[in-house]
Scaffold this motif. Sequence first.
Motif, PDB file in Angstrom:
ATOM      1  N   SER A  89      36.057  44.901  32.601  1.00 51.32           N
ATOM      2  CA  SER A  89      36.841  43.783  33.132  1.00 51.32           C
ATOM      3  C   SER A  89      36.305  43.351  34.494  1.00 51.32           C
ATOM      4  O   SER A  89      36.233  42.150  34.794  1.00 51.32           O
ATOM      5  CB  SER A  89      38.314  44.180  33.264  1.00 51.32           C
ATOM      6  N   ARG A 216      51.964  42.374  31.188  1.00 45.30           N
ATOM      7  CA  ARG A 216      50.942  41.332  31.318  1.00 45.30           C
ATOM      8  C   ARG A 216      51.582  39.984  31.669  1.00 45.30           C
ATOM      9  O   ARG A 216      51.042  39.226  32.487  1.00 45.30           O
ATOM     10  CB  ARG A 216      50.148  41.223  30.019  1.00 45.30           C
ATOM     11  N   ASP A 235      43.293  39.889  33.081  1.00 50.41           N
ATOM     12  CA  ASP A 235      42.787  41.034  32.319  1.00 50.41           C
ATOM     13  C   ASP A 235      42.469  42.216  33.237  1.00 50.41           C
ATOM     14  O   ASP A 235      42.800  43.362  32.916  1.00 50.41           O
ATOM     15  CB  ASP A 235      41.522  40.645  31.551  1.00 50.41           C
TER      16      ASP A 235
END
Length: 293
Positions: A89, A216, A235
């Motif tokens: 990421s 999230r 992310d």
Amino acid sequence: MAKRISVSQFRSKISQAKSKIRQAQNKQKQAINKYNQAVRTHNSKVRAHNARVRANRERLRRELQKLARTSSKPQYVTLRTSVTTVQKSYNILEERAAADVYDERYDRFLDLSEREAANSVSVINALEGETPENESDQAVSSQIDHILEKISQDVQDRWHGALYSLDPKNPDAARHFCTSARELLTEILERFAVDEDVKNALSNCELTPQGKPTRRAKIKYFLHQQGVGDDAVTDFIEDDMKNVVQLFRVFNDGTHGSSGRFEHAQLLAIRSRVEGAVTFLWSVISGTAFATS
């Protein structure tokens, strides 16, 4: 016919003209000084930023080298996978930054992300027996009190209690610490991303089976509040938080109440990882991760 003026009047006009010239020169000098000061301040910030970038990258490089040396070990497989996900990421963030997707507003966020990427590797290296960098013996000193004060005294007290319990001779250290750390992260998310506020701001947000916004979704809400809608940023933050939660599982499940499972330096590395993650999350919530000054 031109108006006649006396010598004293003429001298007075000359004096006034000279005074205006001096004032104009002083204003110009002040403007130049102000500009030069702004340039010096900017250059100083650039040098400081570049120094941080070099230090962050060098530390991340060293930690990844350590991790590579222990790649054949069967321990902490799930945590290692989580660390790899964080690195992937972060690499995406770096690639996007190199492609000029992000402006200078993201500089601090990228600095903090690189530090988190290094922190995630550092803690598994410590668990594998590598000596942590900048090892400190301040087992009770909290680095996040300024954040906890904004939540509640109860949260702060419980966190300090967890730090006091974080001792290799304490068989209950893992349970106590992990419980307090989880509660801390949950409290931050619940307090600063209230379910209804998240749903109102993000009409199509991801929900749990119980109908609550997911972690999230709450991260997206924090970024939405800062005017940031980049999926790569979301992310990374989500993967970083997942890594900390996975660390809790390793720490809690791996000890089974054994006081000799982790050494003092490893306990401090775990604590440092959690405090770093809380600081990182708070910087996103408060907007300081995207401050341009």
